[in-house]
Design a protein around this motif. Sequence first.
Motif, mmCIF file in Angstrom:
data_model
loop_
_atom_site.group_PDB
_atom_site.id
_atom_site.type_symbol
_atom_site.label_atom_id
_atom_site.label_comp_id
_atom_site.label_asym_id
_atom_site.label_seq_id
_atom_site.Cartn_x
_atom_site.Cartn_y
_atom_site.Cartn_z
ATOM 1 N N PRO A 185 -0.659 8.934 -0.995
ATOM 2 C CA PRO A 185 -1.110 9.267 0.370
ATOM 3 C C PRO A 185 -2.503 8.741 0.697
ATOM 4 N N THR A 186 -3.414 8.826 -0.271
ATOM 5 C CA THR A 186 -4.769 8.297 -0.048
ATOM 6 C C THR A 186 -4.742 6.786 0.111
ATOM 7 N N PHE A 187 -3.957 6.102 -0.721
ATOM 8 C CA PHE A 187 -3.852 4.644 -0.645
ATOM 9 C C PHE A 187 -3.227 4.208 0.683
ATOM 10 N N LEU A 188 -2.218 4.931 1.135
ATOM 11 C CA LEU A 188 -1.573 4.592 2.408
ATOM 12 C C LEU A 188 -2.529 4.792 3.578
ATOM 13 N N THR A 189 -3.309 5.854 3.513
ATOM 14 C CA THR A 189 -4.287 6.117 4.571
ATOM 15 C C THR A 189 -5.345 5.021 4.596
ATOM 16 N N PHE A 190 -5.821 4.629 3.431
ATOM 17 C CA PHE A 190 -6.833 3.570 3.351
ATOM 18 C C PHE A 190 -6.260 2.231 3.790
ATOM 19 N N ASN A 191 -5.074 1.897 3.270
ATOM 20 C CA ASN A 191 -4.490 0.581 3.550
ATOM 21 C C ASN A 191 -4.056 0.437 5.002
ATOM 22 N N GLY A 192 -3.360 1.439 5.522
ATOM 23 C CA GLY A 192 -2.794 1.299 6.853
ATOM 24 C C GLY A 192 -3.762 1.609 7.970
ATOM 25 N N SER A 193 -4.545 2.660 7.801
ATOM 26 C CA SER A 193 -5.371 3.132 8.903
ATOM 27 C C SER A 193 -6.800 2.607 8.851
ATOM 28 N N LEU A 194 -7.460 2.809 7.725
ATOM 29 C CA LEU A 194 -8.877 2.438 7.655
ATOM 30 C C LEU A 194 -9.071 0.927 7.612
ATOM 31 N N MET A 195 -8.232 0.234 6.840
ATOM 32 C CA MET A 195 -8.330 -1.222 6.806
ATOM 33 C C MET A 195 -7.935 -1.812 8.158
ATOM 34 N N GLY A 196 -6.927 -1.203 8.804
ATOM 35 C CA GLY A 196 -6.491 -1.684 10.120
ATOM 36 C C GLY A 196 -7.585 -1.582 11.149
ATOM 37 N N LEU A 197 -8.355 -0.497 11.096
ATOM 38 C CA LEU A 197 -9.481 -0.305 12.024
ATOM 39 C C LEU A 197 -10.478 -1.453 11.907
ATOM 40 N N PHE A 198 -10.820 -1.799 10.676
ATOM 41 C CA PHE A 198 -11.806 -2.862 10.445
ATOM 42 C C PHE A 198 -11.252 -4.233 10.843
ATOM 43 N N ILE A 199 -10.010 -4.504 10.453
ATOM 44 C CA ILE A 199 -9.456 -5.843 10.667
ATOM 45 C C ILE A 199 -9.201 -6.121 12.142
ATOM 46 N N ILE A 200 -8.703 -5.138 12.891
ATOM 47 C CA ILE A 200 -8.450 -5.388 14.313
ATOM 48 C C ILE A 200 -9.758 -5.600 15.064
ATOM 49 N N ALA A 201 -10.813 -4.894 14.642
ATOM 50 C CA ALA A 201 -12.124 -5.122 15.243
ATOM 51 C C ALA A 201 -12.597 -6.547 14.944
ATOM 52 N N ALA A 202 -12.345 -7.004 13.711
ATOM 53 C CA ALA A 202 -12.740 -8.367 13.324
ATOM 54 C C ALA A 202 -11.999 -9.404 14.166
ATOM 55 N N TYR A 203 -10.702 -9.164 14.441
ATOM 56 C CA TYR A 203 -9.926 -10.078 15.289
ATOM 57 C C TYR A 203 -10.515 -10.174 16.695
ATOM 58 N N VAL A 204 -10.899 -9.022 17.252
ATOM 59 C CA VAL A 204 -11.453 -9.001 18.607
ATOM 60 C C VAL A 204 -12.774 -9.754 18.658
#
Length: 368
Positions: A185-204
Amino acid sequence: MKLWSSFLKEMKIAFRGFYIYIEFFIGILLLVILLTVVPENFSSTSEEYLYFDLPKEVKENYIEGIKEVDLDSKIEKVKVEIGDEEVNADLLETEGKEIYILNNEEEIKDIAEKEQKFGAVVNLKDDKLHYKYYIQGYEKEKLKNLYLIGHIEDSDILQESIEGQDVRALSINEEKLTDRENLIPTFLTFNGSLMGLFIIAAYVFLDKKEGVIKAYAVTASSVWQYLLSKAMVLLLVSIITSLIIVIPVMGLGPNYLLMILFLIATGLFSSSLGLLVAGFYDNIMQAFASIYLILIVLILPAISNMIPSWNPVWIKVFPTYHMIEAFKELILENGDTSYILLATGGFLIVSIILFALTNKKYKSTLSV
């Protein structure tokens, strides 16, 4: 159709860059850690180092008492590292404990000072066994008092007191996860949610640098389609990498349909939050402190998950707490479906609100 064509275009752009490959790399890396580094269950075996400064007959009787609860009733000859040296020792293994018998008190001192291990010397004083402990100094007063009580009170009295304690189970027949599964659960939260937050900001920020966002001011395309297509790319990658992590460890046990729905809800939440944060800055260097602070705050519930004894009430305010709890229920064969659905609905509602605010922010930016 415009949204679909925008999504396909964003997918092509994403695979030409390197950010999307970071997501896949992190997912595979987390899986490798689970399968090769994290054991099925962490060992709870403790180590004790003893020296018996006793007459031969008393020492033999003491060791015989330990051998009665030893797993194989045998003494094993081993080497123990103390600093840069190795010393000979006898090893007795009981359930949950490894007892090393060293050769002199000096070795006990060294094992405590150099290796930060628990050591004790047993000798006779007034025809009674006397224990001298070598500890680190940061132990709590309760533990120190426990050492004292253990030798002041008669062992039969202590045993009777322990057996007389009223022990009540908080839950009966509760399905438990292994230590390896409990990290998912911790890995899924980090991989899907927290990493997604950073990467989508980087794309923008990359699009801002290349003037893509400003171009939308003179096109027929809607800003919300551009934003949602970005989020859809991250959602797809998040679902794939999450399944890469879960399937090899959990097999076909979890409810994958509910898991995908929940990943969509949490992915929209993190994407919308990342897009909103990116809307207030011109480049990633300006936004780095804000994104870093948000990630640190959101990862706090993961500490609570790994250290169950630290679970303050206020930690439940953080959305990632409910992500972790819902992922736990998802990987259990008989998880709480009502909680999962409630969490999914909650994240979808919050995502819609965040996305509406994000759309408004980007529209105002383009009109300036």
